[in-house]
Design a protein around this motif. Structure first.
Motif, PDB file in Angstrom:
ATOM      1  N   UNK A  73     -25.364  -7.198   5.021  1.00  0.00           N
ATOM      2  CA  UNK A  73     -26.606  -6.434   4.962  1.00  0.00           C
ATOM      3  C   UNK A  73     -26.854  -5.805   3.599  1.00  0.00           C
ATOM      4  N   UNK A  74     -25.808  -5.626   2.823  1.00  0.00           N
ATOM      5  CA  UNK A  74     -25.975  -4.971   1.530  1.00  0.00           C
ATOM      6  C   UNK A  74     -24.901  -5.419   0.558  1.00  0.00           C
ATOM      7  N   UNK A  75     -25.167  -5.162  -0.707  1.00  0.00           N
ATOM      8  CA  UNK A  75     -24.169  -5.308  -1.755  1.00  0.00           C
ATOM      9  C   UNK A  75     -23.821  -3.893  -2.205  1.00  0.00           C
ATOM     10  N   UNK A  76     -22.529  -3.565  -2.206  1.00  0.00           N
ATOM     11  CA  UNK A  76     -22.079  -2.218  -2.539  1.00  0.00           C
ATOM     12  C   UNK A  76     -20.792  -2.363  -3.334  1.00  0.00           C
ATOM     13  N   UNK A  77     -20.898  -2.172  -4.663  1.00  0.00           N
ATOM     14  CA  UNK A  77     -19.812  -2.501  -5.566  1.00  0.00           C
ATOM     15  C   UNK A  77     -19.443  -1.315  -6.445  1.00  0.00           C
ATOM     16  N   UNK A  78     -18.159  -1.198  -6.736  1.00  0.00           N
ATOM     17  CA  UNK A  78     -17.682  -0.195  -7.674  1.00  0.00           C
ATOM     18  C   UNK A  78     -17.964  -0.661  -9.102  1.00  0.00           C
ATOM     19  N   UNK A  79     -18.389   0.265  -9.947  1.00  0.00           N
ATOM     20  CA  UNK A  79     -18.558  -0.002 -11.374  1.00  0.00           C
ATOM     21  C   UNK A  79     -17.223   0.271 -12.066  1.00  0.00           C
ATOM     22  N   UNK A  80     -16.696  -0.719 -12.770  1.00  0.00           N
ATOM     23  CA  UNK A  80     -15.458  -0.555 -13.524  1.00  0.00           C
ATOM     24  C   UNK A  80     -15.647  -1.192 -14.902  1.00  0.00           C
ATOM     25  N   UNK A  81     -14.698  -0.926 -15.807  1.00  0.00           N
ATOM     26  CA  UNK A  81     -14.743  -1.611 -17.093  1.00  0.00           C
ATOM     27  C   UNK A  81     -13.856  -2.852 -17.101  1.00  0.00           C
ATOM     28  N   UNK A  82     -12.860  -2.883 -16.200  1.00  0.00           N
ATOM     29  CA  UNK A  82     -11.892  -3.980 -16.226  1.00  0.00           C
ATOM     30  C   UNK A  82     -11.447  -4.421 -14.838  1.00  0.00           C
ATOM     31  N   UNK A  83     -12.182  -3.996 -13.812  1.00  0.00           N
ATOM     32  CA  UNK A  83     -11.790  -4.314 -12.451  1.00  0.00           C
ATOM     33  C   UNK A  83     -10.858  -3.288 -11.842  1.00  0.00           C
ATOM     34  N   UNK A  84     -10.510  -2.229 -12.594  1.00  0.00           N
ATOM     35  CA  UNK A  84      -9.582  -1.216 -12.122  1.00  0.00           C
ATOM     36  C   UNK A  84     -10.277   0.015 -11.582  1.00  0.00           C
ATOM     37  N   UNK A  85     -10.084   1.155 -12.251  1.00  0.00           N
ATOM     38  CA  UNK A  85     -10.583   2.438 -11.777  1.00  0.00           C
ATOM     39  C   UNK A  85     -12.088   2.427 -11.561  1.00  0.00           C
ATOM     40  N   UNK A  86     -12.566   2.850 -10.381  1.00  0.00           N
ATOM     41  CA  UNK A  86     -14.018   2.943 -10.154  1.00  0.00           C
ATOM     42  C   UNK A  86     -14.608   4.133 -10.906  1.00  0.00           C
ATOM     43  N   UNK A  87     -15.666   3.867 -11.660  1.00  0.00           N
ATOM     44  CA  UNK A  87     -16.327   4.892 -12.466  1.00  0.00           C
ATOM     45  C   UNK A  87     -17.706   5.235 -11.926  1.00  0.00           C
ATOM     46  N   UNK A  88     -18.204   4.414 -11.013  1.00  0.00           N
ATOM     47  CA  UNK A  88     -19.524   4.607 -10.426  1.00  0.00           C
ATOM     48  C   UNK A  88     -19.738   3.567  -9.340  1.00  0.00           C
ATOM     49  N   UNK A  89     -20.991   3.418  -8.934  1.00  0.00           N
ATOM     50  CA  UNK A  89     -21.310   2.484  -7.851  1.00  0.00           C
ATOM     51  C   UNK A  89     -22.691   1.885  -8.059  1.00  0.00           C
ATOM     52  N   UNK A  93     -32.892  -5.350   2.173  1.00  0.00           N
ATOM     53  CA  UNK A  93     -33.455  -6.674   1.903  1.00  0.00           C
ATOM     54  C   UNK A  93     -34.381  -7.076   3.045  1.00  0.00           C
ATOM     55  N   UNK A  94     -35.591  -7.483   2.735  1.00  0.00           N
ATOM     56  CA  UNK A  94     -36.541  -7.897   3.758  1.00  0.00           C
ATOM     57  C   UNK A  94     -36.137  -9.248   4.343  1.00  0.00           C
ATOM     58  N   UNK A  95     -36.669  -9.541   5.518  1.00  0.00           N
ATOM     59  CA  UNK A  95     -36.297 -10.758   6.221  1.00  0.00           C
ATOM     60  C   UNK A  95     -36.582 -12.030   5.444  1.00  0.00           C
TER      61      UNK A  95
END
Length: 202
Positions: free
Chosen positions: A69-85, A91-93
């Motif tokens: 239903x959604x995309x919800x991803x952590x913002x990182x610089x290298x795939x490690x520590x989450x710095x944001x989202x 999304x419509x049908x």
């Protein structure tokens, strides 16, 4: 998962950042990042944001991702520590419209992370997913967020504000639309709407 569900798992990389799925091990970093009045002021996050809230948040994120239903991803610089989202939801049908959202933890701001993340996910949504209309909804008093929107090619639509309740009182959200790929007249109209609100900008 339904055939038209949003892709999972997902990892996007570009502009010096990596967007990745949330993991259970992110709990402590998530709580530190979201337990902040400035985030609660502009979002419907619970405040204070404690371990219990973090566990519930990660559970909802996983449920939303697995269901497509959604995309919800952590913002990182290298795939490690989450710095944001970064989020893509609503999304419509017919897969023609979706809303995006973003946040960056207090310790990691003024590094261009939100701009890089919004640019990356917007390009993926338009290109790979083929979404025709991408929207942001932002309180006009949230000047940091409106600056990110403008830098990433979003413009005000002129649609009526949307009321939203939060732990620090109500907010009123303006609708912004991604103008990349729009026909010339519509793109110019949205730029004119933004110019009337914020003045002429490049």
């Amino acid at each position: 998962m339904a055939a038209d569900a949003l892709p999972y798992p997902l990892r996007l990389q570009g502009s010096g950042i990596v967007l990745r799925e949330w993991q259970p091990d992110d709990l402590e970093d998530l709580v530190t990042m979201l337990d902040e009045p400035a985030i609660a002021r502009w979002t419907p996050m619970p405040s204070p944001f404690d371990i219990e809230a973090g566990l519930a948040y990660l559970k909802r994120a996983q449920t939303g991702r697995l269901s497509g239903r959604r995309i919800q991803l952590a913002i990182t610089v290298d795939g490690g520590e989450p710095l944001g989202e970064m989020l893509l939801f609503g999304v419509t049908g017919d897969r023609r419209e979706a809303e995006l959202g973003y946040l960056v933890g207090a310790r990691h701001r003024r590094r261009g992370l939100a701009t890089a993340a919004l640019t990356l996910l917007s390009g993926y949504a338009c290109g790979t997913l083929g979404l025709g209309r991408l929207l942001l909804r932002i309180d006009p008093c949230n000047t940091a967020s409106t600056s990110v929107a403008r830098r990433c090619g979003y413009r005000l639509t002129g649609e009526p504000p949307i009321a939203q309740a939060g732990p620090y009182g109500p907010t009123s959200l303006d609708t912004w639309e991604y103008v990349e790929g729009l026909p010339g007249p519509r793109r110019q109209r949205l730029r004119n709407v933004a110019a009337r609100r914020y003045g002429r900008r490049p």
